[in-house]
Design a protein around this motif. Structure first.
Motif, PDB file in Angstrom:
ATOM      1  N   VAL A 154      38.100  48.177  65.659  1.00 21.50           N
ATOM      2  CA  VAL A 154      38.967  48.866  65.011  1.00 21.50           C
ATOM      3  C   VAL A 154      39.613  48.136  63.664  1.00 21.50           C
ATOM      4  O   VAL A 154      40.933  47.868  63.410  1.00 21.50           O
ATOM      5  CB  VAL A 154      40.262  49.076  66.006  1.00 21.50           C
ATOM      6  N   GLN A 155      38.708  47.497  62.941  1.00 23.81           N
ATOM      7  CA  GLN A 155      39.126  46.807  61.744  1.00 23.81           C
ATOM      8  C   GLN A 155      39.806  47.601  60.864  1.00 23.81           C
ATOM      9  O   GLN A 155      39.483  48.722  60.413  1.00 23.81           O
ATOM     10  CB  GLN A 155      37.734  46.352  61.130  1.00 23.81           C
ATOM     11  N   GLY A 156      41.016  46.970  60.399  1.00 28.85           N
ATOM     12  CA  GLY A 156      41.875  47.740  59.462  1.00 28.85           C
ATOM     13  C   GLY A 156      42.874  48.501  60.004  1.00 28.85           C
ATOM     14  O   GLY A 156      43.485  49.361  59.219  1.00 28.85           O
ATOM     15  N   VAL A 157      43.141  48.506  61.265  1.00 26.55           N
ATOM     16  CA  VAL A 157      44.260  49.157  62.002  1.00 26.55           C
ATOM     17  C   VAL A 157      45.617  48.234  61.503  1.00 26.55           C
ATOM     18  O   VAL A 157      45.652  47.149  61.446  1.00 26.55           O
ATOM     19  CB  VAL A 157      44.134  49.369  63.427  1.00 26.55           C
ATOM     20  N   PHE A 158      46.460  49.181  61.172  1.00 30.90           N
ATOM     21  CA  PHE A 158      47.863  48.751  61.055  1.00 30.90           C
ATOM     22  C   PHE A 158      48.827  48.599  62.117  1.00 30.90           C
ATOM     23  O   PHE A 158      48.583  49.430  63.083  1.00 30.90           O
ATOM     24  CB  PHE A 158      48.739  49.382  59.711  1.00 30.90           C
TER      25      PHE A 158
ATOM     26  N   GLN B 207      48.076  44.062  59.797  1.00 32.12           N
ATOM     27  CA  GLN B 207      46.764  44.716  59.692  1.00 32.12           C
ATOM     28  C   GLN B 207      45.472  43.696  60.223  1.00 32.12           C
ATOM     29  O   GLN B 207      45.588  42.411  60.164  1.00 32.12           O
ATOM     30  CB  GLN B 207      46.436  44.916  58.347  1.00 32.12           C
ATOM     31  N   LEU B 208      44.626  44.257  61.074  1.00 32.02           N
ATOM     32  CA  LEU B 208      43.774  43.599  61.628  1.00 32.02           C
ATOM     33  C   LEU B 208      42.574  43.640  60.604  1.00 32.02           C
ATOM     34  O   LEU B 208      42.054  44.492  60.111  1.00 32.02           O
ATOM     35  CB  LEU B 208      43.269  44.417  62.786  1.00 32.02           C
ATOM     36  N   GLN B 209      42.536  42.258  60.349  1.00 29.27           N
ATOM     37  CA  GLN B 209      41.506  41.992  58.951  1.00 29.27           C
ATOM     38  C   GLN B 209      40.317  40.977  59.475  1.00 29.27           C
ATOM     39  O   GLN B 209      40.819  39.876  60.388  1.00 29.27           O
ATOM     40  CB  GLN B 209      42.303  41.611  57.845  1.00 29.27           C
TER      41      GLN B 209
END
Lengths: 287, 415
Positions: B288-292, B388-390
């Motif tokens: 789920v990379q890029g989830v805010f 954000q998941l980065q």
């Protein structure tokens, strides 16, 4: 028919096969011994943790996890039979219900204590990701579970209907006293039934772990579906559980897609009640 | 019974009374109701660890933590150095159990105040019991709007609530639009108990009032065994923005199912809870990379008080504080600070002290503008930012700009 709808049906069939898979163990015990095993969901949970441990310790996938889970759970099933079930079946119905319910809590909280409360997952790559078939996408891990569900169902069915062992088990289920007079030892048959049922449940858990989360409370979530599947299919009928599982899977998916996720349970349970009203013994149960 | 026996018995009883009496004078009992079993147990166990760290901070001398209330000195200084004792209770994930535990804590454990209970639906029932008995109840993490709309006199809440998040998401999306992102169609997928339903409805009305369209609304049950249909519904409509309001188990199923059905929205926002659970991030963070997400928590630079508190927590739990556990710890600290200022274990005095609360940002571990309650018991100075998941499994602050550690990355990457 749109490709999405075909995907919905395909998803429903695969989901249904999984429901059938983890219900076969329950229907076996129910049919053989008239015992409702409330710990069933937690047996599935243990099967899932076996798969998780096999992966973390050995890096192994289902090829290793499934036989190990079957063995571990079969042993657990037999131990449970001799330590607990054999005694409570002599008691009133309520003792059986509370006995297996207690077993469920014991297993669940042991898992909380030993494995912790964290949610775990296995990597999707373990069973090879997703297969695109035209516009449809089939998750390999679900497909594997579905195929194994069919195989396990057929094997259990053949075992019960085509072998001497099966006939003995059915004889005990029919009338334990009469079977004993014929030289069959009910205790041994019932222990074998528990071992078999638990093994099937362990296999189910080890396969479901590949696409579901693993957590100590997961049995709670899955158990209710298993009970519905078994009573719709007919108590004790392994092919019935398969048919019921597939039916519930499709109805669930189609209604969730067409009407909405929060309504799917209403549709499923309404049909369930209707089906039992029309046919109280279940789809393939014998009166 | 002979006279000697009777005398012994009396002596034993007197000794027992003396012991309990002494224990009472030395410790102040506070109840903490969290999901220690059931589907949400992973959060509950982390919550317990967070509260235990807060208790350690109160009961032992921690001069390194600066302005944090009660860090300096041991015990509750306003109560003659009395030790803080926390009685934990398991809400089992059901509103009925939450309520029963609240009553048990009040009537049997004689706690002076209660903290809890994670799930909004359970905070609802547990705080109603506390209200009836006239015991202060403070939640640090339940966000359903109606909790503070009941006219309760004994209920307090430190966390920002649904309307705050709705505004943050709305402003964030408008800012993204100004930068060229499409936000014409917005889908909201939410679990259907108190938390999901109320957050979804507040988000919907706030968005509508500001000219943003919620085009798809998908409620579901958090203990569902399967979410494929919901993902297919999304895949059909292809919304520009997807918002999740979910607990942990369901969030994991969505993450896995979205990958297997190959569905990615251009922008995905998740409302804390499940998506912030460390076990969610560890299990499926890589897909789920890029989830805010939203957060009021940031670990901060080494040596800062937040960093040190996080260190203490990590030693206990094995993971970093996340927004949920940090808000829980913050709420608990605010409650204990009020008890200390009250200088008494009398509920009415604690209630008055809570009403008089006025904590500055330097006295908090959260990035709030402070803590000050309005007449409904809501902290009016609570605030949050967008994270954000980065790069793997780390949430970083990305909005608003003045508090950001990195630029927001569009579009949603997934796996």
């Amino acid at each position: 028919m749109s490709s999405t709808f075909i995907q919905v049906i395909a998803s429903g069939l695969l989901l249904g096969a999984v429901y059938a898979l983890f219900s076969s163990g329950l229907t076996l015990i129910w049919g053989m011994m008239n015992v409702i095993n409330f710990a069933h969901g937690d047996f599935v949970m243990l099967g899932m943790y076996v798969a998780f441990v096999v992966w973390t310790v050995m890096g192994g996938g289902p090829a290793a996890a499934v036989p190990i889970a079957a063995l571990v759970l079969a042993s657990l099933g037999i131990v449970c039979y001799f330590v607990l079930i054999r005694h409570i079946t002599r008691g009133p119905m309520l003792a059986q219900i509370l006995g297996t319910f207690g077993l469920a809590l014991l297993l669940r909280y042991s898992a909380f204590w030993y494995f912790g409360t964290s949610f775990r997952t296995l990597p999707e790559t373990l069973v090879g990701g997703t297969l695109p078939i035209g516009p449809i996408r089939i998750e390999s891990s679900r497909l594997l579970a579905g195929v194994v569900a069919l195989v396990v169902t057929v094997c259990l069915h053949l075992l019960l209907t085509r072998t001497t062992l099966g006939s003995r088990m059915l004889a005990v289920a029919e009338d334990a006293d009469a079977a004993e007079l014929m030289g069959i030892r009910p205790d041994r048959m019932q222990a074998i039934a528990w071992g078999l049922a638990a093994a099937a449940t362990g296999i189910a858990g080890a396969l479901i772990a590949n696409f579901f989360y693993v957590a100590p409370s997961v049995g709670e979530t899955l158990a209710i579906v298993a009970f519905v599947t078994v009573s719709l299919g007919g108590f004790g009928s392994v092919p019935g559980a398969l048919a019921a599982g597939l039916l519930i899977g499709i109805v669930e998916q189609v209604s969730a897609y067409a009407i909405g996720a929060i309504y799917k349970d209403i549709v499923v349970y309404a049909l369930f009640v209707l089906a039992l009203w029309l046919r109280p013994v279940g789809l393939m149960g014998r009166a | 019974m002979n006279p000697t026996g009777l005398a012994r018995l009396l002596a034993a009883a007197a000794f027992g009374l003396a012991v309990t009496g002494a224990a009472f004078a030395q410790s102040v009992k506070v109840g903490a109701i969290y999901p220690l079993s059931g589907v949400a147990a992973s959060v509950g166990v982390y919550a317990k660890a967070a509260i235990e760290v807060a208790t350690d901070i109160v009961n032992n001398d921690h001069p390194e933590l600066g302005d944090l209330p009660l860090a300096k000195g041991a015990g509750l200084t306003g109560l003659g150095g009395a030790k803080l004792e926390v009685v934990f209770a398991d809400n089992q994930g059901t509103p009925a159990a939450g309520q029963n535990q609240a009553i048990r804590l009040i009537t049997e454990e004689k706690v002076v105040a209660i903290n809890g209970a994670y799930q909004s639906g359970i905070t609802l029932t547990a705080s109603a019991a506390a209200e009836r008995y006239g015991i202060p109840f403070l939640t640090g993490d339940s966000v359903a709007a109606n909790l503070t709309e009941r006219g309760f006199k004994w209920f307090f809440r430190t966390t920002p609530i649904a309307s705050d998040f709705a505004r943050i998401y709305m402003e964030f999306l408008k800012d993204m639009k100004a930068k060229g992102a499409r936000i014409d169609s917005i889908a909201i997928v939410h679990e259907n108990t108190e938390y999901g339903t109320s957050v979804a409805s507040v988000v919907t009305s706030t968005f509508k009032a500001n000219g943003l369209n919620i085009t798809q609304n998908i409620p579901y049950s958090a203990n569902a065994t399967d979410v494929q249909s919901q993902v297919l519904q999304l895949k059909d409509k292809k919304p520009d923005v997807l918002i999740f309001v979910s607990y942990t188990a369901d969030a994991i199923l969505y993450a896995k199912t979205m990958k297997s059905l190959d569905y990615k929205p251009p922008i995905m926002i998740a409302d804390d809870a499940g998506f912030s659970d460390p076990s969610f991030v560890a299990a499926v963070g890589n897909i789920v990379q890029g989830v805010f997400n939203r957060s009021s928590w940031s670990v901060g630079a080494p040596g800062t008080k937040t960093y040190l508190v996080n260190d203490m927590y990590k030693k206990k739990s094995g993971v970093d504080l996340d927004d949920t556990t940090a808000r829980i710890m913050q709420g608990f600290m605010v409650l204990v600070d009020a008890i200390n200022r009250a200088g008494s274990t009398e509920p009415a005095k604690i209630q008055a002290a809570l009403r008089a609360t006025d904590l500055k940002p330097s006295q908090l571990i959260m990035g709030f503008k402070g803590v000050k309650f309005d007449e409904k018991g809501q902290n009016v100075l609570a605030s949050a930012l967008v994270i954000q998941l980065q790069n793997g499994v780390n949430y970083v602050p990305v909005w608003p700009k003045d508090q950001a550690a990195a630029e927001p990355v569009l579009v949603y990457k997934g796996w």
